[in-house]
Design an enzyme around this catalytic site. Sequence first.
Site, PDB file in Angstrom:
ATOM      1  N   ARG A 150     -41.858  15.789  -3.948  1.00  0.00           N
ATOM      2  CA  ARG A 150     -42.740  14.614  -4.032  1.00  0.00           C
ATOM      3  C   ARG A 150     -42.032  13.428  -4.677  1.00  0.00           C
ATOM      4  O   ARG A 150     -42.202  12.303  -4.286  1.00  0.00           O
ATOM      5  CB  ARG A 150     -44.003  14.956  -4.827  1.00  0.00           C
ATOM      6  CG  ARG A 150     -45.137  15.428  -3.961  1.00  0.00           C
ATOM      7  CD  ARG A 150     -46.439  15.336  -4.694  1.00  0.00           C
ATOM      8  NE  ARG A 150     -46.416  16.146  -5.885  1.00  0.00           N
ATOM      9  CZ  ARG A 150     -46.964  17.348  -6.003  1.00  0.00           C
ATOM     10  NH1 ARG A 150     -47.579  17.874  -4.981  1.00  0.00           N
ATOM     11  NH2 ARG A 150     -46.917  18.019  -7.135  1.00  0.00           N
ATOM     12  N   ARG A 198     -51.408  25.063 -13.988  1.00  0.00           N
ATOM     13  CA  ARG A 198     -51.366  23.866 -14.840  1.00  0.00           C
ATOM     14  C   ARG A 198     -52.446  24.090 -15.913  1.00  0.00           C
ATOM     15  O   ARG A 198     -53.380  24.862 -15.697  1.00  0.00           O
ATOM     16  CB  ARG A 198     -51.696  22.610 -14.055  1.00  0.00           C
ATOM     17  CG  ARG A 198     -51.115  22.604 -12.637  1.00  0.00           C
ATOM     18  CD  ARG A 198     -49.810  21.864 -12.510  1.00  0.00           C
ATOM     19  NE  ARG A 198     -49.268  22.051 -11.163  1.00  0.00           N
ATOM     20  CZ  ARG A 198     -47.994  21.883 -10.838  1.00  0.00           C
ATOM     21  NH1 ARG A 198     -47.107  21.554 -11.744  1.00  0.00           N
ATOM     22  NH2 ARG A 198     -47.583  22.052  -9.598  1.00  0.00           N
ATOM     23  N   ASP A 224     -34.940  18.971 -10.033  1.00  0.00           N
ATOM     24  CA  ASP A 224     -35.045  17.581 -10.513  1.00  0.00           C
ATOM     25  C   ASP A 224     -35.111  17.483 -12.031  1.00  0.00           C
ATOM     26  O   ASP A 224     -35.660  16.517 -12.559  1.00  0.00           O
ATOM     27  CB  ASP A 224     -36.284  16.912  -9.890  1.00  0.00           C
ATOM     28  CG  ASP A 224     -37.579  17.613 -10.281  1.00  0.00           C
ATOM     29  OD1 ASP A 224     -37.522  18.737 -10.807  1.00  0.00           O
ATOM     30  OD2 ASP A 224     -38.657  17.032 -10.046  1.00  0.00           O
TER      31      ASP A 224
HETATM   32  P1  ATP Z   1     -43.170  21.386 -11.550  1.00  0.00           P
HETATM   33  O1  ATP Z   1     -41.721  21.035 -11.472  1.00  0.00           O
HETATM   34  O2  ATP Z   1     -43.558  22.449 -10.651  1.00  0.00           O
HETATM   35  O3  ATP Z   1     -44.069  20.167 -11.470  1.00  0.00           O
HETATM   36  P2  ATP Z   1     -43.800  21.297 -14.352  1.00  0.00           P
HETATM   37  O4  ATP Z   1     -43.549  22.230 -15.463  1.00  0.00           O
HETATM   38  O5  ATP Z   1     -43.176  19.930 -14.456  1.00  0.00           O
HETATM   39  O6  ATP Z   1     -43.376  22.032 -13.035  1.00  0.00           O
HETATM   40  P3  ATP Z   1     -46.442  20.197 -14.835  1.00  0.00           P
HETATM   41  O7  ATP Z   1     -47.716  20.400 -14.089  1.00  0.00           O
HETATM   42  O8  ATP Z   1     -45.946  18.818 -15.018  1.00  0.00           O
HETATM   43  O9  ATP Z   1     -45.376  21.142 -14.128  1.00  0.00           O
HETATM   44  O10 ATP Z   1     -46.595  20.843 -16.305  1.00  0.00           O
HETATM   45  C1  ATP Z   1     -47.001  22.187 -16.449  1.00  0.00           C
HETATM   46  C2  ATP Z   1     -47.911  22.315 -17.610  1.00  0.00           C
HETATM   47  O11 ATP Z   1     -47.223  21.934 -18.829  1.00  0.00           O
HETATM   48  C3  ATP Z   1     -49.131  21.419 -17.607  1.00  0.00           C
HETATM   49  O12 ATP Z   1     -50.179  21.916 -16.809  1.00  0.00           O
HETATM   50  C4  ATP Z   1     -49.507  21.417 -19.082  1.00  0.00           C
HETATM   51  O13 ATP Z   1     -50.161  22.615 -19.422  1.00  0.00           O
HETATM   52  C5  ATP Z   1     -48.131  21.405 -19.749  1.00  0.00           C
HETATM   53  N1  ATP Z   1     -47.779  20.010 -20.076  1.00  0.00           N
HETATM   54  C6  ATP Z   1     -47.299  19.048 -19.268  1.00  0.00           C
HETATM   55  N2  ATP Z   1     -47.147  17.876 -19.912  1.00  0.00           N
HETATM   56  C7  ATP Z   1     -47.560  18.098 -21.180  1.00  0.00           C
HETATM   57  C8  ATP Z   1     -47.674  17.278 -22.361  1.00  0.00           C
HETATM   58  N3  ATP Z   1     -47.304  15.993 -22.366  1.00  0.00           N
HETATM   59  N4  ATP Z   1     -48.158  17.871 -23.479  1.00  0.00           N
HETATM   60  C9  ATP Z   1     -48.512  19.166 -23.494  1.00  0.00           C
HETATM   61  N5  ATP Z   1     -48.437  19.977 -22.428  1.00  0.00           N
HETATM   62  C10 ATP Z   1     -47.972  19.458 -21.287  1.00  0.00           C
END
Ligand code: ATP
Length: 324
Positions: A175, A76, A133
Amino acid sequence: MDNIVRRIGILTSGGDAPGMNAAIRAAVRNCLQHNITPIGIHRGYNGLIQGDTFEMDARSVNNLSERGGTILYTARCKEFTTPEGVQQAVRTCKYAGIDGVIAIGGDGTFRGAQKLSAAGVNTVGVPATIDNDIGCSHYTIGFDTAANTAIQCIDKLSDTMQSHERASVVEVMGRHAGHLAVYVGLAVGATAILVPEFPVDFERDVIERIRQGKYRGKRHFLIIVAEGVGRCDEIARRIEEETGIDARVSILGHIQRGGAPSGRDRTMAARMGHTAVEELALGHTNLVVCYRDSHIVTIPIDEALAMKKGLDPYMYKVAYDISI
Ligand code: ATP
């Protein structure tokens, strides 16, 4: 300035998922088909901010489809959610000559891709999460492998639980979403499936079903619980108290994220990673690669993020109807 795409950066972000490596491999190899230099970016958006990038070649992704995890590492990155973080990432792209980015991950990763796109770096997202999801895509890389891992573990558990005529309360990942729990629950013949999307009446949907099953001669009861629902030890305690059946808890945990990707995940990742490069090579940006109605398509990120995907109530009903 010409519009020729010369260097494409590839990153994996958010939680890892089996098949991410297969997507990286496909992207790297398709870049080379287009005479584009693929650039690996370490640890998601952190690598873009810190300039942790390196050139990749065809051999750097040898034998990668069959490997779980991600060779680019994932993380992240809070800093990237700030305007300063995005600007720093844009500077890295400028210095490293990166004129397109493929961001492999979940919807958070796509929010980051949207920001990068808006800041002038062409970016395409590829959906990879074991939770399945993501609203815009009927399938996400990693789901099939994670489900099969959970099913194999539960099959083993069932052998011993049946011998002792016990109940098993098994927590699977998820989750905020119960896609994995419902799919796995249907596959293993769960007596009850508890997911965040469908609230249950515990007495009616768990305790009473166990009692009825016992009356019909059932000797083993599997309760599948999505992570976001609540404490499994509490669920097991209530089952023991109210039915007299010895109930044990198993939390499958991170094991569901690992292992060699299934054929489905490898082929889906290959198609999606390939498509991301096709789009960037055409100068397109702000897109997510999606799987919809048996086709790989692309959707603007803004639209993609607004799309919702509910659980399939029919699948849930089938699981309940046949586990009597
Ligand atoms: P997972 O399904 O495993 O949760 P994900 O891609 O949804 O995967 P997140 O932790 O929500 O995982 O997002 C990954 C990364 O994307 C974050 O750590 C951040 O660097 C970037 N990110 C998330 N939201 C934003 C946002 N609103 N603006 C800019 N970057 C973002």
